[in-house]
Design a protein around this motif. Sequence first.
Motif, PDB file in Angstrom:
ATOM      1  N   GLY A  22       0.816  -1.212   0.000  1.00 31.18           N
ATOM      2  CA  GLY A  22       0.000   0.000   0.000  1.00 31.18           C
ATOM      3  C   GLY A  22       0.847   1.257   0.000  1.00 31.18           C
ATOM      4  O   GLY A  22       0.571   2.210  -0.717  1.00 31.18           O
ATOM      5  N   ILE A  23       1.918   1.193   0.816  1.00 26.52           N
ATOM      6  CA  ILE A  23       2.817   2.354   0.867  1.00 26.52           C
ATOM      7  C   ILE A  23       3.499   2.555  -0.466  1.00 26.52           C
ATOM      8  O   ILE A  23       3.637   3.675  -0.966  1.00 26.52           O
ATOM      9  CB  ILE A  23       3.856   2.169   1.997  1.00 26.52           C
ATOM     10  N   PHE A  24       3.934   1.446  -1.056  1.00 27.69           N
ATOM     11  CA  PHE A  24       4.615   1.521  -2.348  1.00 27.69           C
ATOM     12  C   PHE A  24       3.688   2.102  -3.415  1.00 27.69           C
ATOM     13  O   PHE A  24       4.075   2.962  -4.197  1.00 27.69           O
ATOM     14  CB  PHE A  24       5.093   0.120  -2.742  1.00 27.69           C
ATOM     15  N   ARG A  25       2.428   1.575  -3.393  1.00 31.56           N
ATOM     16  CA  ARG A  25       1.467   2.085  -4.378  1.00 31.56           C
ATOM     17  C   ARG A  25       1.163   3.564  -4.119  1.00 31.56           C
ATOM     18  O   ARG A  25       1.005   4.356  -5.044  1.00 31.56           O
ATOM     19  CB  ARG A  25       0.184   1.267  -4.312  1.00 31.56           C
ATOM     20  N   SER A  26       1.070   3.934  -2.834  1.00 34.88           N
ATOM     21  CA  SER A  26       0.833   5.338  -2.497  1.00 34.88           C
ATOM     22  C   SER A  26       1.991   6.204  -2.969  1.00 34.88           C
ATOM     23  O   SER A  26       1.793   7.291  -3.503  1.00 34.88           O
ATOM     24  CB  SER A  26       0.646   5.471  -0.983  1.00 34.88           C
ATOM     25  N   GLY A  27       3.219   5.705  -2.792  1.00 33.11           N
ATOM     26  CA  GLY A  27       4.392   6.434  -3.261  1.00 33.11           C
ATOM     27  C   GLY A  27       4.372   6.612  -4.759  1.00 33.11           C
ATOM     28  O   GLY A  27       4.705   7.680  -5.279  1.00 33.11           O
ATOM     29  N   LEU A  31       4.287  10.049  -6.808  1.00 28.72           N
ATOM     30  CA  LEU A  31       5.310  10.258  -7.826  1.00 28.72           C
ATOM     31  C   LEU A  31       4.679  10.583  -9.171  1.00 28.72           C
ATOM     32  O   LEU A  31       5.098  11.501  -9.875  1.00 28.72           O
ATOM     33  CB  LEU A  31       6.193   9.017  -7.934  1.00 28.72           C
ATOM     34  N   ARG A  32       3.640   9.827  -9.510  1.00 28.56           N
ATOM     35  CA  ARG A  32       2.928  10.095 -10.764  1.00 28.56           C
ATOM     36  C   ARG A  32       2.292  11.485 -10.738  1.00 28.56           C
ATOM     37  O   ARG A  32       2.305  12.216 -11.732  1.00 28.56           O
ATOM     38  CB  ARG A  32       1.856   9.035 -10.991  1.00 28.56           C
ATOM     39  N   SER A  33       1.711  11.837  -9.588  1.00 26.34           N
ATOM     40  CA  SER A  33       1.086  13.153  -9.466  1.00 26.34           C
ATOM     41  C   SER A  33       2.119  14.265  -9.656  1.00 26.34           C
ATOM     42  O   SER A  33       1.853  15.264 -10.317  1.00 26.34           O
ATOM     43  CB  SER A  33       0.424  13.297  -8.096  1.00 26.34           C
ATOM     44  N   LEU A  34       3.303  14.047  -9.056  1.00 23.32           N
ATOM     45  CA  LEU A  34       4.368  15.041  -9.193  1.00 23.32           C
ATOM     46  C   LEU A  34       4.803  15.174 -10.644  1.00 23.32           C
ATOM     47  O   LEU A  34       5.011  16.280 -11.150  1.00 23.32           O
ATOM     48  CB  LEU A  34       5.557  14.649  -8.315  1.00 23.32           C
TER      49      LEU A  34
END
Length: 324
Positions: A22-27, A31-34
């Motif tokens: 979950g953390i990885f996917r959240s990261g 990252l994609r948003s950035l």
Amino acid sequence: MIEDDYLYKKNGIAGIGSRLTGIFRSGKFWLRSLVVLVLIAIVYYPAGMALVHKIDDNPNFSGDYQGGSHSVSTAIGLINREINQNRWTANDPFFLPGAALDNMPNFQTGIVYALSRFAIELSDQIGRTRGSSQVDPDLDNAAGLLKFRGDKWVFDPSISLLPGVSSEQQYRQAIAALERYNQRLAEGQAVFERRTDNLQETLNRFANDLGSASALIDDKVDAPSLFDRTADDVFYATKGRLYAYSLILRDLGTDFEQVINERQVAPAWAEMIGSLQAASALDPLVVVNGSADGIIFPNHLAGLGFYLLRARTQMREISSILQR
């Protein structure tokens, strides 16, 4: 018992793995948003700057004259054009592409500066009868409004968290004041003294203002640098000032046509306007503050300064003739 411990450990490891996933996917999401935000910024600012940017130095611009004064009509039209048509960029906040512009804001503030000087002359000299007559309230109001700083946005946290008065709002009020004056002038209820001494004093004041502008250019020319990041600021602020003066003086020539013809200064007046127009027509791709005798890297400020000083000299010559 052993089986229960095994299942507990297995579920615990699975839970940790799930949380890590979950953390990885959240990261990855952030990252994609950035990345998306960076891409938007890369496209948004350059595209927006290209759409907004406009150095409007049309030498044939004139106001919507419907009586009164030609020069006042042009002053009204100039302010309206830069505020309501071309977009005022000097106070754009950081999230608008105009905030990244440099040349256009300086050009616009140069225009308004010259118009503020003209409004002062109207209030002090031309718009009142000889002697100690009362100052015209609309001209007095316009002169004060046009001196308002050009980089004031509607929000200024350094002063208040509440909305304030922006530069555009002040300048729009100046337009309204000048329109009221010109309307009253057309109806014969306001003063526009077409006296020789008024024209002479106005030329002297404009010449003094150009003297201060030439001093700024001189400081830059005396310290040439290919990496001068403020050379274009001085160039375009001065260009805007000279452009506005070229239009105002052109139409003052119409307002004071009888005086100019009587004193036989029409040829000199045309030459003065030509010098101002030549200065305001300069449009280098990149403003370079090179050495004055540079071949590869010229000094564009020196070229602008030449036309400025020539126009200033011509103003002085005309003023001298008017004084005789």
